[in-house]
Design a protein around this motif. Structure first.
Motif, mmCIF file in Angstrom:
data_model
loop_
_atom_site.group_PDB
_atom_site.id
_atom_site.type_symbol
_atom_site.label_atom_id
_atom_site.label_comp_id
_atom_site.label_asym_id
_atom_site.label_seq_id
_atom_site.Cartn_x
_atom_site.Cartn_y
_atom_site.Cartn_z
ATOM 1 N N MET A 92 0.954 -1.033 0.209
ATOM 2 C CA MET A 92 -0.057 0.279 0.100
ATOM 3 C C MET A 92 0.874 0.963 -0.120
ATOM 4 N N LEU A 93 0.935 2.077 -1.744
ATOM 5 C CA LEU A 93 1.697 3.306 -1.053
ATOM 6 C C LEU A 93 1.194 4.928 -1.162
ATOM 7 N N PHE A 94 1.171 5.329 -0.193
ATOM 8 C CA PHE A 94 0.169 6.098 1.166
ATOM 9 C C PHE A 94 1.176 7.675 0.519
ATOM 10 N N PHE A 95 0.572 8.139 -0.935
ATOM 11 C CA PHE A 95 1.344 9.403 -0.547
ATOM 12 C C PHE A 95 0.018 10.646 0.139
ATOM 13 N N ASN A 96 -0.834 9.918 0.160
ATOM 14 C CA ASN A 96 -1.759 10.768 1.277
ATOM 15 C C ASN A 96 -1.429 10.034 2.660
ATOM 16 N N SER A 97 -2.272 10.979 3.732
ATOM 17 C CA SER A 97 -2.667 9.823 5.391
ATOM 18 C C SER A 97 -3.617 9.425 4.749
ATOM 19 N N SER A 98 -4.697 8.940 5.686
ATOM 20 C CA SER A 98 -5.753 8.105 5.398
ATOM 21 C C SER A 98 -5.858 7.410 7.209
ATOM 22 N N THR A 99 -7.497 6.879 7.507
ATOM 23 C CA THR A 99 -7.781 6.624 8.490
ATOM 24 C C THR A 99 -9.125 5.657 7.891
ATOM 25 N N ARG A 100 -9.849 5.457 7.167
ATOM 26 C CA ARG A 100 -10.696 4.452 6.803
ATOM 27 C C ARG A 100 -10.008 3.238 5.647
ATOM 28 N N THR A 101 -9.354 4.033 4.803
ATOM 29 C CA THR A 101 -8.695 3.335 4.302
ATOM 30 C C THR A 101 -7.884 2.808 4.126
ATOM 31 N N ARG A 102 -6.680 2.888 4.820
ATOM 32 C CA ARG A 102 -5.565 1.798 5.422
ATOM 33 C C ARG A 102 -5.794 0.812 6.695
ATOM 34 N N GLN A 103 -7.417 1.591 8.399
ATOM 35 C CA GLN A 103 -7.231 0.389 8.318
ATOM 36 C C GLN A 103 -8.308 -1.103 7.644
ATOM 37 N N THR A 104 -9.275 -0.604 6.890
ATOM 38 C CA THR A 104 -9.947 -1.521 6.105
ATOM 39 C C THR A 104 -9.115 -1.994 5.045
ATOM 40 N N PHE A 105 -8.289 -2.063 4.982
ATOM 41 C CA PHE A 105 -7.308 -2.223 3.508
ATOM 42 C C PHE A 105 -6.226 -3.492 4.426
ATOM 43 N N GLU A 106 -5.921 -2.951 6.083
ATOM 44 C CA GLU A 106 -5.124 -3.991 6.617
ATOM 45 C C GLU A 106 -5.889 -4.950 7.448
ATOM 46 N N THR A 107 -6.648 -4.541 7.451
ATOM 47 C CA THR A 107 -7.649 -5.279 8.168
ATOM 48 C C THR A 107 -8.121 -6.819 7.510
ATOM 49 N N ALA A 108 -8.328 -5.508 6.268
ATOM 50 C CA ALA A 108 -8.822 -7.165 4.934
ATOM 51 C C ALA A 108 -7.782 -7.631 4.788
ATOM 52 N N MET A 109 -6.370 -8.118 4.434
ATOM 53 C CA MET A 109 -5.807 -8.229 4.941
ATOM 54 C C MET A 109 -5.430 -9.398 5.391
ATOM 55 N N SER A 110 -5.636 -8.924 6.625
ATOM 56 C CA SER A 110 -5.320 -10.068 7.986
ATOM 57 C C SER A 110 -6.366 -10.775 8.149
ATOM 58 N N GLN A 111 -7.623 -10.671 8.124
ATOM 59 C CA GLN A 111 -8.631 -11.826 7.481
ATOM 60 C C GLN A 111 -9.064 -12.504 6.709
ATOM 61 N N LEU A 112 -7.867 -12.132 5.554
ATOM 62 C CA LEU A 112 -8.021 -13.237 4.241
ATOM 63 C C LEU A 112 -6.763 -13.582 4.716
ATOM 64 N N GLY A 113 -5.913 -13.754 6.107
ATOM 65 C CA GLY A 113 -4.963 -14.843 5.583
ATOM 66 C C GLY A 113 -4.048 -13.902 5.039
ATOM 67 N N GLY A 114 -3.777 -12.917 4.472
ATOM 68 C CA GLY A 114 -2.487 -11.727 4.152
ATOM 69 C C GLY A 114 -1.922 -11.307 4.954
ATOM 70 N N HIS A 115 -0.970 -10.286 4.379
ATOM 71 C CA HIS A 115 -0.030 -9.219 4.901
ATOM 72 C C HIS A 115 -0.569 -8.543 4.291
ATOM 73 N N SER A 116 -0.354 -6.666 4.702
ATOM 74 C CA SER A 116 0.146 -5.565 4.213
ATOM 75 C C SER A 116 1.050 -5.280 4.139
ATOM 76 N N GLN A 117 1.569 -4.052 3.562
ATOM 77 C CA GLN A 117 2.552 -3.851 3.904
ATOM 78 C C GLN A 117 2.532 -2.132 3.749
ATOM 79 N N TYR A 118 2.496 -1.055 4.589
ATOM 80 C CA TYR A 118 2.628 0.128 4.598
ATOM 81 C C TYR A 118 3.625 1.255 4.054
ATOM 82 N N LEU A 119 3.727 1.877 2.786
ATOM 83 C CA LEU A 119 4.297 2.850 2.623
ATOM 84 C C LEU A 119 4.123 3.962 2.139
ATOM 85 N N GLU A 120 5.341 4.621 2.598
ATOM 86 C CA GLU A 120 5.092 6.170 1.806
ATOM 87 C C GLU A 120 6.569 6.542 1.122
#
Length: 341
Positions: free
Chosen positions: A52-80
């Protein structure tokens, strides 16, 4: 979801998917939401990584995509970008090119999401163009996680929410997208994506705005073409009463003029301040709408965009926020895994 094959496909705008693909995403989100509440495991992406490449900050987008990958059994990586070498300035010495970054990221993850909104670009449409350039060079699905022009995962989630509230058949239902006052100078992406996707499903779409705030002409043309194809009426107006009359859904939202980069932020604030009376009120809901549900992608500017009473009653806002999780799980499962099984 056997009637469509979305594996490996980009999500840059809902307008670029056909209706069978959009419906597949809604049905997948519905199934994953059911599994979530029943406590059924749905680890479809075990061992997979979403970058996940975030040029801008986020509340819901980051939280939901990270949680989505966790619940799907995978991993999300936050990148700036500030912690990387990538540069949107494609010239010698500016930093690593988008092409090289996209190709390397494709070796590390199964999908890449990019968020690039108005204050990180220098002209309207640049963010969407840069994300499309990533998609041109990447070898994995690219997801627009909000650009200055599009916000497809939000649009799909809102479609899912509206169908939950009003039923699957949205013909003869009306959504009013109304510019509302706020000193926050906001992107056009959410209201434009909303117009595009709701018009694909036969809804009447009214867009109300003061002089100078007309959305992107290309988006309007697409919305009108969608309306002609799927039976919805599309209306642009400066008359808020006209736009609200008979509405089943009202989405009041501040957005910038398309001259924002020539004007500058302070000038945009001055222009918006001339229209402080553009606030969605409980009286307007009661007098003009058809018991309309309130929608907002958040954060909502309470007391400017809308009165607390409409935000807190007959509101779908928190359902929208929750459904981002289920829809983003659906999108990732479809694009990376090809389905839910």
């Amino acid at each position: 979801m056997s009637w469509v094959d979305l594996e490996g496909k980009d999500l840059l705008s809902t307008q670029y998917w056909d209706r069978s693909e959009l419906n597949a995403a809604v049905e997948a989100a519905k199934d994953l939401k059911r599994k979530y509440y029943l406590g059924e495991s749905h680890e479809l992406l075990r061992g997979d990584t979403f970058l996940m490449l975030f040029f801008n900050s986020s509340t819901r987008t980051r939280q939901t995509f990270e949680t989505a990958m966790s619940q799907l059994g995978g991993h999300s990586q936050y990148l700036e970008p500030g912690s990387m070498r990538v540069s949107k300035e494609q010239k010698p010495g500016a930093g690593e090119s988008i092409k090289d970054t996209a190709k390397v990221m494709s070796r590390f993850g199964e999908a890449v999401g990019i968020r690039m909104l108005e204050d990180k670009v220098s002209w309207y449409g640049e963010g969407a163009q840069i994300i499309e350039e990533f998609a041109d060079h990447a070898e994995v699905p690219i997801i627009d996680m909000a650009s200055d022009k599009f916000h497809p995962s939000q649009g799909l989630s809102d479609l899912f929410t509206v169908k939950e509230a009003l039923g699957d058949d949205l013909s003869n239902k009306k959504i009013t997208i109304s510019w509302s006052y706020s000193p926050w100078v906001r992107s056009n992406c959410s209201i434009q994506e909303e117009a595009l996707i709701m018009s694909r499903f036969g809804m009447d779409v009214d867009i109300a705005f003061p002089e100078g705030y007309k959305p992107d002409e290309e988006i309007i043309d697409w919305t009108k073409e969608n309306g002609e194809k799927y039976g919805g009426e599309i209306n642009l107006t400066h008359d808020r009463e006209e736009a609200l009359t008979g509405a089943h859904i009202v989405f009041p939202r501040n957005w910038m003029t398309l001259n924002r980069y020539e004007n500058g932020v302070e000038k945009e604030k001055e222009l918006a301040a001339k229209h402080k009376d553009w606030i969605y009120t409980a009286d307007e809901r009661d007098d003009y709408t058809d018991n309309a549900k309130f929608m907002h992608v958040m954060p909502v500017d309470r007391g400017n965009e809308a009165e607390d009473e409409v935000v807190d009653t007959d509101s779908l806002m928190y359902d929208q926020a929750e459904n981002l999780l289920h829809m983003r799980k659906a999108i990732l499962a479809l694009l990376v895994n090809g389905g839910l099984y």
